[in-house]
Write a protein that holds these residues in place. Structure first.
Motif, PDB file in Angstrom:
ATOM      1  N   SER A   1       0.967  -1.384  -0.025  1.00  0.00           N
ATOM      2  CA  SER A   1      -0.174   0.102   0.278  1.00  0.00           C
ATOM      3  C   SER A   1       0.468   1.132   0.026  1.00  0.00           C
ATOM      4  CB  SER A   1      -0.843   0.229   1.082  1.00  0.00           C
ATOM      5  OG  SER A   1       0.050  -0.110   2.070  1.00  0.00           O
ATOM      6  N   ARG A   2       2.543   1.356   0.198  1.00  0.00           N
ATOM      7  CA  ARG A   2       3.027   2.405   0.781  1.00  0.00           C
ATOM      8  C   ARG A   2       3.604   2.243  -0.614  1.00  0.00           C
ATOM      9  NH1 ARG A   2       5.879   1.537   6.307  1.00  0.00           N
ATOM     10  NH2 ARG A   2       4.442   0.992   7.699  1.00  0.00           N
ATOM     11  N   LEU A   3       4.148   1.426  -1.697  1.00  0.00           N
ATOM     12  CA  LEU A   3       4.851   1.419  -2.846  1.00  0.00           C
ATOM     13  C   LEU A   3       4.236   2.502  -3.630  1.00  0.00           C
ATOM     14  CD1 LEU A   3       7.508   0.398  -3.886  1.00  0.00           C
ATOM     15  CD2 LEU A   3       5.891  -1.419  -4.198  1.00  0.00           C
ATOM     16  N   VAL A   4       3.375   2.787  -4.283  1.00  0.00           N
ATOM     17  CA  VAL A   4       2.874   3.791  -5.165  1.00  0.00           C
ATOM     18  C   VAL A   4       2.497   4.604  -4.857  1.00  0.00           C
ATOM     19  CG1 VAL A   4       0.400   4.350  -6.153  1.00  0.00           C
ATOM     20  CG2 VAL A   4       1.476   1.845  -6.022  1.00  0.00           C
ATOM     21  N   GLU A   5       2.729   5.048  -3.017  1.00  0.00           N
ATOM     22  CA  GLU A   5       2.964   6.531  -2.886  1.00  0.00           C
ATOM     23  C   GLU A   5       3.976   6.652  -2.734  1.00  0.00           C
ATOM     24  OE1 GLU A   5       1.390   7.152   0.961  1.00  0.00           O
ATOM     25  OE2 GLU A   5      -0.723   7.307   0.390  1.00  0.00           O
ATOM     26  N   TYR A   6       5.292   6.313  -2.475  1.00  0.00           N
ATOM     27  CA  TYR A   6       6.463   5.857  -2.255  1.00  0.00           C
ATOM     28  C   TYR A   6       6.743   6.035  -4.108  1.00  0.00           C
ATOM     29  CZ  TYR A   6      11.532   4.973  -2.983  1.00  0.00           C
ATOM     30  OH  TYR A   6      12.770   4.792  -2.991  1.00  0.00           O
ATOM     31  N   LEU A   7       6.529   5.719  -5.062  1.00  0.00           N
ATOM     32  CA  LEU A   7       6.676   5.398  -6.282  1.00  0.00           C
ATOM     33  C   LEU A   7       6.898   7.265  -7.414  1.00  0.00           C
ATOM     34  CD1 LEU A   7       6.338   2.087  -6.920  1.00  0.00           C
ATOM     35  CD2 LEU A   7       8.504   3.331  -7.041  1.00  0.00           C
ATOM     36  N   ASP A   8       5.290   7.376  -6.232  1.00  0.00           N
ATOM     37  CA  ASP A   8       4.525   8.900  -7.213  1.00  0.00           C
ATOM     38  C   ASP A   8       5.617  10.208  -6.217  1.00  0.00           C
ATOM     39  OD1 ASP A   8       3.051   8.293  -8.558  1.00  0.00           O
ATOM     40  OD2 ASP A   8       1.533   8.481  -7.412  1.00  0.00           O
ATOM     41  N   GLY A   9       6.314   9.449  -5.680  1.00  0.00           N
ATOM     42  CA  GLY A   9       7.122  10.493  -5.016  1.00  0.00           C
ATOM     43  C   GLY A   9       6.202  11.543  -3.330  1.00  0.00           C
ATOM     44  N   ARG A  10       4.909  10.694  -3.530  1.00  0.00           N
ATOM     45  CA  ARG A  10       3.619  11.387  -2.681  1.00  0.00           C
ATOM     46  C   ARG A  10       3.941  10.920  -1.058  1.00  0.00           C
ATOM     47  NH1 ARG A  10      -1.760  10.007  -4.064  1.00  0.00           N
ATOM     48  NH2 ARG A  10      -0.429   8.364  -4.723  1.00  0.00           N
ATOM     49  N   ALA A  11       5.219  10.453  -0.892  1.00  0.00           N
ATOM     50  CA  ALA A  11       5.145   9.401   1.213  1.00  0.00           C
ATOM     51  C   ALA A  11       5.571  10.401   1.734  1.00  0.00           C
ATOM     52  CB  ALA A  11       6.109   8.096   0.662  1.00  0.00           C
ATOM     53  N   LEU A  12       5.431  10.054   2.329  1.00  0.00           N
ATOM     54  CA  LEU A  12       6.151  11.280   3.730  1.00  0.00           C
ATOM     55  C   LEU A  12       7.663  10.287   4.058  1.00  0.00           C
ATOM     56  CD1 LEU A  12       3.291  10.906   6.383  1.00  0.00           C
ATOM     57  CD2 LEU A  12       3.945  12.986   5.269  1.00  0.00           C
ATOM     58  N   PRO A  13       8.295  11.474   4.711  1.00  0.00           N
ATOM     59  CA  PRO A  13      10.425  10.960   4.705  1.00  0.00           C
ATOM     60  C   PRO A  13       9.725   9.941   5.728  1.00  0.00           C
ATOM     61  CG  PRO A  13       9.382  13.272   5.237  1.00  0.00           C
ATOM     62  CD  PRO A  13       8.077  13.092   5.230  1.00  0.00           C
ATOM     63  N   ALA A  14       8.835   9.686   6.836  1.00  0.00           N
ATOM     64  CA  ALA A  14       9.407   8.195   7.765  1.00  0.00           C
ATOM     65  C   ALA A  14       8.756   6.864   6.518  1.00  0.00           C
ATOM     66  CB  ALA A  14       8.615   8.600   8.922  1.00  0.00           C
ATOM     67  N   ASP A  15       7.608   7.295   5.855  1.00  0.00           N
ATOM     68  CA  ASP A  15       7.220   6.196   5.039  1.00  0.00           C
ATOM     69  C   ASP A  15       8.457   5.712   3.781  1.00  0.00           C
ATOM     70  OD1 ASP A  15       4.956   5.438   6.458  1.00  0.00           O
ATOM     71  OD2 ASP A  15       3.128   6.905   5.219  1.00  0.00           O
ATOM     72  N   ARG A  16       8.907   6.977   3.365  1.00  0.00           N
ATOM     73  CA  ARG A  16       9.989   6.797   2.880  1.00  0.00           C
ATOM     74  C   ARG A  16      10.892   6.030   2.915  1.00  0.00           C
ATOM     75  NH1 ARG A  16      11.169   8.296  -2.275  1.00  0.00           N
ATOM     76  NH2 ARG A  16      10.049   9.885  -2.617  1.00  0.00           N
ATOM     77  N   ARG A  17      11.350   6.086   3.950  1.00  0.00           N
ATOM     78  CA  ARG A  17      12.840   5.606   4.491  1.00  0.00           C
ATOM     79  C   ARG A  17      12.535   4.189   4.617  1.00  0.00           C
ATOM     80  NH1 ARG A  17      13.552  10.734   7.193  1.00  0.00           N
ATOM     81  NH2 ARG A  17      12.079   9.795   9.440  1.00  0.00           N
ATOM     82  N   ALA A  18      11.281   3.695   5.785  1.00  0.00           N
ATOM     83  CA  ALA A  18      10.559   2.401   5.801  1.00  0.00           C
ATOM     84  C   ALA A  18      10.430   1.694   4.567  1.00  0.00           C
ATOM     85  CB  ALA A  18       9.466   2.681   6.424  1.00  0.00           C
ATOM     86  N   VAL A  19       9.822   2.243   3.324  1.00  0.00           N
ATOM     87  CA  VAL A  19       9.862   1.150   1.722  1.00  0.00           C
ATOM     88  C   VAL A  19      11.218   1.025   1.248  1.00  0.00           C
ATOM     89  CG1 VAL A  19       9.155   1.912  -1.028  1.00  0.00           C
ATOM     90  CG2 VAL A  19       7.441   2.161   1.499  1.00  0.00           C
ATOM     91  N   GLU A  20      12.541   2.335   1.578  1.00  0.00           N
ATOM     92  CA  GLU A  20      13.366   1.927   0.797  1.00  0.00           C
ATOM     93  C   GLU A  20      14.637   0.863   1.158  1.00  0.00           C
ATOM     94  OE1 GLU A  20      15.375   6.239   0.607  1.00  0.00           O
ATOM     95  OE2 GLU A  20      14.231   6.342  -0.418  1.00  0.00           O
ATOM     96  N   ALA A  21      14.447   0.856   3.144  1.00  0.00           N
ATOM     97  CA  ALA A  21      14.464  -0.105   3.664  1.00  0.00           C
ATOM     98  C   ALA A  21      14.520  -1.712   3.534  1.00  0.00           C
ATOM     99  CB  ALA A  21      14.325   0.417   5.217  1.00  0.00           C
ATOM    100  N   HIS A  22      13.080  -1.763   3.053  1.00  0.00           N
ATOM    101  CA  HIS A  22      12.195  -2.602   2.539  1.00  0.00           C
ATOM    102  C   HIS A  22      13.270  -3.377   1.576  1.00  0.00           C
ATOM    103  CE1 HIS A  22       9.015  -6.462   2.566  1.00  0.00           C
ATOM    104  NE2 HIS A  22       9.371  -5.813   1.407  1.00  0.00           N
ATOM    105  N   LEU A  23      12.427  -2.203   0.516  1.00  0.00           N
ATOM    106  CA  LEU A  23      13.484  -2.590  -0.885  1.00  0.00           C
ATOM    107  C   LEU A  23      14.786  -2.814  -0.840  1.00  0.00           C
ATOM    108  CD1 LEU A  23      10.984   0.658  -2.775  1.00  0.00           C
ATOM    109  CD2 LEU A  23      10.907  -2.308  -2.816  1.00  0.00           C
TER     110      LEU A  23
END
Length: 182
Positions: free
Chosen positions: A20-42
């Protein structure tokens, strides 16, 4: 499912949460905390990073398509087509006649009235009479069972052929008749 990383703690659940967070991350709409969590998971999950690359490839292909604009007459032609369609029928227009509408309404009202009527409960006297009648019937049946030994004895005695072969006890008249025979 998003990915199947079973080595990480809570792998499948974490991949599903990242979906659910990946689409926001790829669009650039993710919050900084969510962006770091998605990058760590990826960085830790190969399946999710492959999925992210597939999303990027699809979006790049869509970005390469030319933009399509409707013609200037599009609105006018759409409004003309809508006005040319027959008008939709109203709620009461599907009923063929007023008589049918009256019959359906009456049926609905009658059904509601019957279903709301109190249930008929038999009085205790009617129930007690039915119980007494069943007891009387049971007593008659039991009376036949109770008399069964006597009935069996009667049948045995009346059909016992050995009784016919018993000698008749001598009586005065039979003794005289035996003397006469000798």
């Amino acid at each position: 499912m998003f990915g199947s990383n079973r080595n990480e703690k809570g792998g499948l659940k974490q991949c599903a949460a990242m979906e659910s967070r990946l689409v926001e991350y790829l669009d650039g709409r993710a919050l900084p905390a969510d962006r770091r969590a998605v990058e760590a998971h990826l960085s830790a999950c190969a399946a999710c990073s492959t999925r992210a690359e597939e999303f990027r490839a699809v979006w790049n292909a869509l970005d390469d398509l030319p933009e399509i604009f409707p013609s200037p007459a599009f609105d006018a032609s759409l409004r003309a087509r809508i006005s040319a369609e027959p008008a939709r029928r109203g709620f009461w227009e599907w009923v063929p006649t007023p008589r049918l509408a009256f019959a359906i309404t009456s049926l609905v009202i009658l059904s509601a009235w019957i279903s709301s009527a109190p249930r008929v409960i038999k009085s205790p006297t009617v129930i007690s009479r039915a119980i007494q009648e069943s007891k009387v019937s049971a007593e008659k049946d039991f009376g036949m069972i109770r008399d069964l030994p006597e009935l069996e004895n009667f049948d045995v005695i009346s059909k016992f052929d050995a009784l016919t072969e018993l000698p008749v006890p001598p009586t005065a008249s039979t003794q005289e008749s035996q003397k006469e025979i000798r």
